[in-house]
Write an enzyme that holds these catalytic residues in place. Sequence first.
Site, PDB file in Angstrom:
ATOM      1  CB  SER A 174    -103.539  12.088 -14.629  1.00 49.16           C
ATOM      2  OG  SER A 174    -104.130  13.055 -13.798  1.00 49.16           O
ATOM      3  CG  HIS A 182    -107.011   9.907 -16.387  1.00 49.65           C
ATOM      4  ND1 HIS A 182    -107.794   8.778 -16.401  1.00 49.65           N
ATOM      5  CD2 HIS A 182    -107.033  10.346 -15.107  1.00 49.65           C
ATOM      6  CE1 HIS A 182    -108.269   8.547 -15.184  1.00 49.65           C
ATOM      7  NE2 HIS A 182    -107.830   9.496 -14.374  1.00 49.65           N
ATOM      8  CG  ASP A 219    -107.751  12.709 -12.505  1.00 46.57           C
ATOM      9  OD1 ASP A 219    -108.357  11.629 -12.379  1.00 46.57           O
ATOM     10  OD2 ASP A 219    -106.536  12.775 -12.770  1.00 46.57           O
ATOM     11  CG  MET A 230    -110.907  15.441  -8.321  1.00 47.10           C
ATOM     12  SD  MET A 230    -109.447  15.563  -7.296  1.00 47.10           S
ATOM     13  CE  MET A 230    -108.313  14.496  -8.215  1.00 47.10           C
ATOM     14  CG  HIS A 260    -111.169   9.034 -12.588  1.00 47.06           C
ATOM     15  ND1 HIS A 260    -109.986   8.978 -11.877  1.00 47.06           N
ATOM     16  CD2 HIS A 260    -112.099   8.412 -11.821  1.00 47.06           C
ATOM     17  CE1 HIS A 260    -110.203   8.349 -10.737  1.00 47.06           C
ATOM     18  NE2 HIS A 260    -111.472   8.007 -10.672  1.00 47.06           N
ATOM     19  CG  MET A 318    -112.312  10.710  -8.585  1.00 48.78           C
ATOM     20  SD  MET A 318    -110.589  11.210  -8.551  1.00 48.78           S
ATOM     21  CE  MET A 318    -110.468  11.944 -10.168  1.00 48.78           C
ATOM     22  CG  MET A 323    -109.229   4.864  -7.483  1.00 46.34           C
ATOM     23  SD  MET A 323    -108.659   6.224  -8.535  1.00 46.34           S
ATOM     24  CE  MET A 323    -107.222   6.862  -7.727  1.00 46.34           C
ATOM     25  CG  ASP A 354    -105.983   7.268 -11.755  1.00 42.57           C
ATOM     26  OD1 ASP A 354    -104.891   7.865 -11.727  1.00 42.57           O
ATOM     27  OD2 ASP A 354    -107.086   7.839 -11.804  1.00 42.57           O
TER      28      ASP A 354
HETATM   29  C1  DX5 Z   1    -106.078  10.814  -8.205  1.00 43.13           C
HETATM   30  C2  DX5 Z   1    -106.357  10.875  -9.700  1.00 43.13           C
HETATM   31  C3  DX5 Z   1    -105.218  10.414 -10.507  1.00 43.13           C
HETATM   32  C4  DX5 Z   1    -103.959  11.213 -10.268  1.00 43.13           C
HETATM   33  C5  DX5 Z   1    -102.763  10.429 -10.669  1.00 43.13           C
HETATM   34  O1  DX5 Z   1    -107.227  11.098  -7.519  1.00 43.13           O
HETATM   35  O2  DX5 Z   1    -107.458  10.071 -10.028  1.00 43.13           O
HETATM   36  O3  DX5 Z   1    -105.535  10.408 -11.883  1.00 43.13           O
HETATM   37  O4  DX5 Z   1    -103.949  12.402 -10.951  1.00 43.13           O
HETATM   38  O5  DX5 Z   1    -101.646  11.200 -10.370  1.00 43.13           O
HETATM   39  P1  DX5 Z   1    -100.263  10.541  -9.961  1.00 43.13           P
HETATM   40  O6  DX5 Z   1     -99.842   9.741 -11.165  1.00 43.13           O
HETATM   41  O7  DX5 Z   1     -99.388  11.690  -9.662  1.00 43.13           O
HETATM   42  O8  DX5 Z   1    -100.555   9.663  -8.782  1.00 43.13           O
HETATM   43 ZN    ZN Z   2    -107.849   9.655 -12.264  1.00 43.73          ZN
END
Ligand code: DX5
Ligand code: ZN
Length: 216
Positions: A6, A31, A33, A35, A64, A66, A135, A173
């Site tokens: 990630s 990956h 993320d 947000m 991903h 979010m 998750m 994740d």
């Molecule tokens: C959290 C993300 C994850 C996160 C994982 O909202 O979706 O992808 O970055 O990070 P670690 O492995 O540090 O929990």
């Molecule tokens: Zn993620």
Amino acid sequence: MLLSPSLLSSDYGHLADELKALEKADLKWVHWDVMDGQFVPNITLGAPIIKCLRKESNLFFDVHLMVDRPERFLVDFAEAGADLICVHAEAGNHLNRTIQEIKKLGKQAGVALNPHTPLNVLDYILPELDLVLIMSVNPGFGGQKFIPYTYAKVRELKERINKLNLKTLIQIDGGVDLTNAKALVEAGADVLVSGSAFFNFPPYGERVKAFYKAIE
Ligand code: DX5
Ligand code: ZN
């Protein structure tokens, strides 16, 4: 098992270099993320940045989302070069339509479930999915503590996938590290996302080896 680091825990100031280093470490997936500060209490990056980095990398872009009502942005992320687009079941009203749209755009389709969301929201849609993201922390931040009931959830999902003879991948994740990777794979995980437990421990080639050794 596939490892999908990630980028949330990477150096955002040098994303092109980070991607090149991941490829050199023999990884296949990365990956992203995304947000929006609404669905989760944090903001990261969007399609324009992914588009710029697409030119820098041949990795499989596992995106991903979010974000609230992700159906508004599917075309943007597809055009930016996502290979797989994963939306949260909790984030929109018409999951079936959203999945069909992702596929129409020629991309793999995934659905993510927050820790509290039961598997039965997938009952009718599971055969359509390339991937289910479970998750194992509440989304929004890296470096959080892994929620132990994830194991039971993964086992149950694997049973459902096997029963229907599907090829749907299970991705985990949040809080994944060398101490829980093996148990997650044994429970049925196919793709492990790792942020802080990956990027905080360079060199990446060695870290990849450590993950694969941990699941032996
Ligand atoms: C959290 C993300 C994850 C996160 C994982 O909202 O979706 O992808 O970055 O990070 P670690 O492995 O540090 O929990
Ligand atoms: Zn993620």
